[in-house]
Design an enzyme around this catalytic site. Structure first.
Site, PDB file in Angstrom:
ATOM      1  N   CYS A  88       0.868  -1.176   0.000  1.00  0.00           N
ATOM      2  CA  CYS A  88       0.000   0.000   0.000  1.00  0.00           C
ATOM      3  C   CYS A  88       0.908   1.230   0.000  1.00  0.00           C
ATOM      4  CB  CYS A  88      -0.984  -0.015   1.164  1.00  0.00           C
ATOM      5  SG  CYS A  88      -0.259   0.092   2.814  1.00  0.00           S
ATOM      6  N   CYS A 162      -1.854   2.077  -4.023  1.00  0.00           N
ATOM      7  CA  CYS A 162      -0.603   2.778  -4.355  1.00  0.00           C
ATOM      8  C   CYS A 162      -0.511   3.141  -5.840  1.00  0.00           C
ATOM      9  CB  CYS A 162       0.622   1.982  -3.906  1.00  0.00           C
ATOM     10  SG  CYS A 162       0.624   0.240  -4.337  1.00  0.00           S
ATOM     11  N   CYS A 166       3.078   1.555  -7.474  1.00  0.00           N
ATOM     12  CA  CYS A 166       3.324   0.143  -7.221  1.00  0.00           C
ATOM     13  C   CYS A 166       4.130  -0.459  -8.371  1.00  0.00           C
ATOM     14  CB  CYS A 166       2.004  -0.618  -7.068  1.00  0.00           C
ATOM     15  SG  CYS A 166       1.179  -0.347  -5.493  1.00  0.00           S
TER      16      CYS A 166
END
Length: 214
Positions: A88, A162, A166
């Site tokens: 996250c 995210c 990510c």
């Protein structure tokens, strides 16, 4: 171990950590590799740490995780257990609760890690309290970044808010979980998020053919 710009107590603690990791990974990685991972792990935490007392211990724990991941990537170890990475933004709430549930439900039948694109300074106290209510202690966890070897070692990467931050690597299975962010929420608001995460973790374990503990 060369750490001339660090306090004397930190240098001593890092030398001790280096010896421990050297014994643990003897025959797998060189001293140079172990020290590099330990030093870079220390630097990653030192950047936004408000309390430095436990930095060497955090660095050792994170370096150990990274070395296990690298060994997996390089085919130097492998026990057949599926590995999941929960990501996250701050690695302070959602991903930490997911890690707690996964570890609790999977036991030693699978491996889980967590990380954040912008790690916070501490795990969300409301998340810690909510998980404690169901008998899972995440108070000893700490926000940490993701690194390339950790992402590459994962069979499944679960992202939680995210977005483009990510990491994406070809050949890795990804799942995106749309979950409310518990940041700034009280325990009452975090409980439904906690329970939603449990349901999702149970489904993930089923998809990996890992029996969940009741």
């Amino acid at each position: 171990m060369s750490t001339p710009d660090r306090p004397l107590d930190a240098r001593a603690a890092l030398r001790t950590a280096s010896r421990r990791l050297g014994e643990e990974f003897d025959g797998t990685f060189s001293t140079e590799t172990i020290e590099l991972f330990l030093e870079t792990s220390f630097d990653q935490f030192a950047g936004n740490a408000t309390v430095t007392t436990f930095l060497p211990l955090l660095a050792e724990r994170f370096a150990r995780q990274r070395l296990h991941a690298l060994a997996r990537v390089e085919g130097k170890t492998g026990d057949g257990r599926p590995t999941v990475l929960f990501l996250c933004v701050h690695n302070a709430g959602r991903s930490q609760m997911a890690l707690g549930w996964f570890t609790h439900l999977a036991g030693d039948r699978a491996v889980a890690w967590s990380g954040g694109s912008e790690p916070g300074s501490q795990v969300n106290p409301s998340a810690v309290a909510a998980m404690a209510e169901v008998g899972i202690d995440i108070s000893r966890e700490f926000p940490k970044p993701w690194t390339e070897e950790i992402v590459r070692a994962a069979d499944v990467v679960v992202t939680m808010g995210c977005g483009d931050a990510c990491p994406l690597f070809p050949g890795t299975r990804y799942e995106d979980w749309d979950l409310e962010d518990p940041a700034g929420q009280d325990v009452d608001a975090v409980r439904p998020i906690r329970d939603d995460i449990r349901t999702r973790v149970e489904a993930l374990l089923a998809s990996l053919d890992v029996p969940a503990t009741a």
